[in-house]
Design an enzyme around this catalytic site. Structure first.
Site, PDB file in Angstrom:
ATOM      1  N   ILE A  11      10.878  -6.947  -2.758  1.00 32.59           N
ATOM      2  CA  ILE A  11      12.196  -6.788  -2.151  1.00 32.59           C
ATOM      3  C   ILE A  11      13.231  -7.590  -2.932  1.00 32.59           C
ATOM      4  CG2 ILE A  11      13.562  -7.059  -0.054  1.00 32.59           C
ATOM      5  CD1 ILE A  11      11.269  -4.867  -0.074  1.00 32.59           C
TER       6      ILE A  11
ATOM      7  N   ARG B   6      19.931   6.220  -6.696  1.00 29.31           N
ATOM      8  CA  ARG B   6      19.529   6.670  -8.034  1.00 29.31           C
ATOM      9  C   ARG B   6      20.729   6.810  -8.957  1.00 29.31           C
ATOM     10  NH1 ARG B   6      15.126  10.270  -4.885  1.00 29.31           N
ATOM     11  NH2 ARG B   6      13.812   8.422  -4.576  1.00 29.31           N
TER      12      ARG B   6
ATOM     13  N   GLY C  13       0.799  -1.232   0.000  1.00 33.73           N
ATOM     14  CA  GLY C  13       0.000   0.000   0.000  1.00 33.73           C
ATOM     15  C   GLY C  13       0.822   1.269   0.000  1.00 33.73           C
TER      16      GLY C  13
ATOM     17  N   GLU D 150      13.557   2.456  -7.190  1.00 29.94           N
ATOM     18  CA  GLU D 150      14.346   3.487  -6.514  1.00 29.94           C
ATOM     19  C   GLU D 150      13.708   4.856  -6.721  1.00 29.94           C
ATOM     20  OE1 GLU D 150      18.134   3.102  -5.519  1.00 29.94           O
ATOM     21  OE2 GLU D 150      18.292   0.968  -5.937  1.00 29.94           O
TER      22      GLU D 150
END
Lengths: 425, 226
Positions: A198, A287, A170, A408
């Site tokens: 994950i 990132r 969620g 990410e």
């Protein structure tokens, strides 16, 4: 007499070439030499050290990552621990972690070069290495000395593998709304909740989990970060099914389910309530890392495209003789070079702790991930029908690179970040 | 007095590159072309470093005779485990006139300066080595050589010259910490004297040295590999 002497020498020479190719694991099945061009050279503008880091990483990628890239994808195995150990032995397990606990103590820019080089061999495995590095960095930056001493040496050597757990079913882009709770109980915290998507889930030993220690609705300031050591958990930790993905198949992706999982209070990383901030700082670097993986994958895709169009002939000429293919290659090279410059500048800003770093990391992620997918797609098109076959690597570059625009932080959220930074004050 | 190994390294055009001849046919194209350490040199460094790790050898010294850029190769050698590096610097562009005999003489001078026992000449040699067994105790070397038709095993006394062949070992990758350490390690710069006539002359006459100690052939076996 002379003729037989030549044959013997030719035989020796042939034996040597074969031995060399086998020795260095240079090329995959067909004896193709990788097409390289001085124009695509990613070491342009780098100093001596940086060139060495890149060259060594690329050599490792060619020898250890590229040969297994397709096999790991098709078999959808768990993470190749043996390959990861070899990577860690060269210092790739904690590239920007302090040497005190086994890290290599390098800069974000160095890490970007290394990840770019590695991902030209295998995007998926390299992407996991970046995630592991991000977890090690978070522990190194914010954890207590005791916690660092206990876990960092094993993490930097990749004896223990780590996963980063923020996203929930969620709570994706709206990460601050996460609902996993952590309630204090004596010397422990009890964690309840589910984390989704994950990377490494189920196989990893260490889980860096962002959980809510504050009241419901407390938003970002109610989140804290915990280190779960799977080997020490007595009950309550389980994993969802292994997801079947479009790419990134050399790493398992699973939900992480916590039902009254007991975690010692000393396993909280840093200060209570600061967890979200740590997670976001981790993601700035993350990132750059994902962007760097995109650059490496794009480089491999361009090289593959160039190789194919110089070899494939139609209408009596190699496809590289047609202006359409030439222009496509020119555009690919231009986009790659420009994305690379932005990624490296963002990495340098992050190293300098510049105020624009967050915005630049987001910009670099947008540019590199989107351009890389376009480049890989074009490279596939240039392969014609062969590009669609799993025998050829180019389709795997397309599939592996696709998710970089999503994880990410989606590229949409990246645009939220950039516009917010642009319009502030 | 422990054994020491002098290893020559050279910065060459990367084996992956398609060699192109310059327009004026003076040399091959080297500008903007990828260069790396000669793969055979990497194998030689690896053999020397392995011997050092097995404590058979005390010191590994890498040598390169070349223009300023040769330092890159020396740094790779240091990062792989060489203890010291010596750069015999020659002017940029003159590397194509550097003759093998000149290089041999430079090596001889370095070996003498490093006091590595007698001069280079009159040493036995084991070439195309695919396997080396170093016995520091009785100062001997057993070298398995790859020759046309199979393998030949010879035994030589030390000091000796050995050249590496492809199957000798798989060179290690330099680790990130070692690359950083290599940057800081001092390496000597030895400037070649102004090239004299002798360094430019090709060897034009060969004679068998009567007193050179020879290697004893121990075994010869035919090729068993495919």
């Amino acid at each position: 007499m002379i003729a037989s002497a030549l044959t013997t020498t030719a035989r020796t020479a042939a034996r040597r070439t074969a031995a060399f190719a086998a020795n260095r694991a240079v090329a995959t099945a067909p004896a193709a030499r990788t097409m390289t061009s001085a124009i695509l050279d990613p070491t342009i503008g780098l100093n001596e050290d940086q060139k060495q880091f890149f060259e060594m990483s690329r050599a490792f990628a060619n020898a250890e990552l590229a040969p297994r890239m397709q096999e790991l994808d098709i078999l959808e195995t768990d993470l190749p621990r043996d390959t990861l150990k070899k990577a860690a032995e060269l210092g790739f397990g904690g590239i920007y972690v302090d040497p005190e606990f086994g890290g290599s103590g390098l800069t974000r820019l160095d890490a970007s070069l290394i990840f770019e080089a590695l991902s030209s061999g295998d995007i998926s495995t390299t992407a996991y290495i970046t995630i592991h590095n991000m977890c090690a960095w978070m522990l190194d930056s914010f954890g207590s000395q005791e916690l660092k001493a206990k876990y960092l040496p094993a993490m930097t050597s990749m004896d223990l593998l780590a996963s980063y757990c923020l996203t929930e079913p969620g709570a994706g882009s709206d990460a601050a709304s996460l609902m996993t709770t952590a309630k204090r109980d004596g010397d422990d915290f009890i964690l309840n909740g589910t984390k989704a998507f994950i990377s490494g889930g189920g196989q990893s030993d260490i889980y860096i989990v962002m959980a809510r220690t504050g009241a419901p609705g407390s938003g970002a300031s109610g989140v804290s970060t915990f280190l779960i050591d799977r080997r020490e958990v007595k009950s309550g930790l389980s994993f969802g099914k292994k997801e079947q993905k479009m790419g990134w198949n050399s790493q398992p992706t699973r939900a992480v389910i916590m039902e009254d999982v007991r975690v010692p209070a000393c396993h909280m990383i840093g200060t209570e309530g600061h967890g979200f901030r740590y997670a976001m700082k981790g993601l700035d670097g993350g990132r750059i890392n994902i962007a760097s993986c995109s650059l490496g994958g794009a480089l491999a895709a361009v090289e593959a495209g160039m190789e194919h169009v110089t070899v494939r002939k139609q209408f009596g000429k190699p496809i590289a003789a047609f202006q359409n293919a030439q222009f496509k290659l020119a555009d690919m090279a231009t986009e790659l070079a420009s994305a690379r410059l932005l990624v490296r500048q963002a990495a340098s800003l992050l190293d300098a702790k510049a105020p624009q770093a967050t915005a630049y990391c987001a910009m670099a992620k947008i540019a590199a991930t989107e351009k890389a997918s376009q480049i890989a797609d074009q490279a596939l098109q240039m392969h014609g029908g062969y590009g669609y076959l799993k025998d050829y690597k180019v389709q795997q570059f397309v599939r592996d690179l696709r998710v970089h625009q999503i994880l990410e932080g989606t590229n949409e959220i990246m645009r939220v970040i950039v516009s917010r930074e642009l319009l502030k004050e | 007095m422990s054994l020491r190994v002098l290893v020559g390294v050279k910065r060459v055009i990367d084996y992956n590159v398609k060699i192109a001849v310059r327009g004026d046919k003076s040399w091959v194209e080297t500008a903007n072309v990828k260069h790396s350490v000669n793969p055979f040199d990497e194998i030689a460094i690896e053999a020397a470093v392995q011997a050092k790790e097995a404590k058979l050898v005390g010191e590994v010294i890498a040598v390169s005779c070349g223009p300023p850029k040769a330092q890159e190769s020396l740094r790779t050698a240091l990062a792989m485990g060489a203890d010291r590096a010596i750069h015999v610097e020659i002017p940029d562009g003159s590397e194509k006139t550097l003759e093998p005999l000149a290089v041999a003489k430079l090596f001889k001078k370095i070996a003498q300066d490093e006091k590595m026992l007698a001069g280079l000449l009159n040493w036995p040699q084991g070439t195309f080595a695919s396997k080396i067994d170093l016995n520091a105790g009785d100062k001997s070397l057993v070298v398995t050589r790859e020759i046309d038709g199979g393998l030949e095993t010879i035994k030589t006394a030390l000091p000796a010259v050995v050249t590496a062949d492809l199957r000798l070992n798989t060179p290690r990758f330099a680790t990130l910490p070692n690359i950083m350490k290599a940057k800081k390690e001092a390496h000597q710069e030895v400037h070649a004297r102004r090239p004299s006539a002798s360094t430019c002359r090709r060897a034009s006459r060969f004679s068998r040295s009567r007193s050179r100690p020879s290697a004893r052939v121990v075994a010869v076996s035919p090729t068993s590999t495919s």
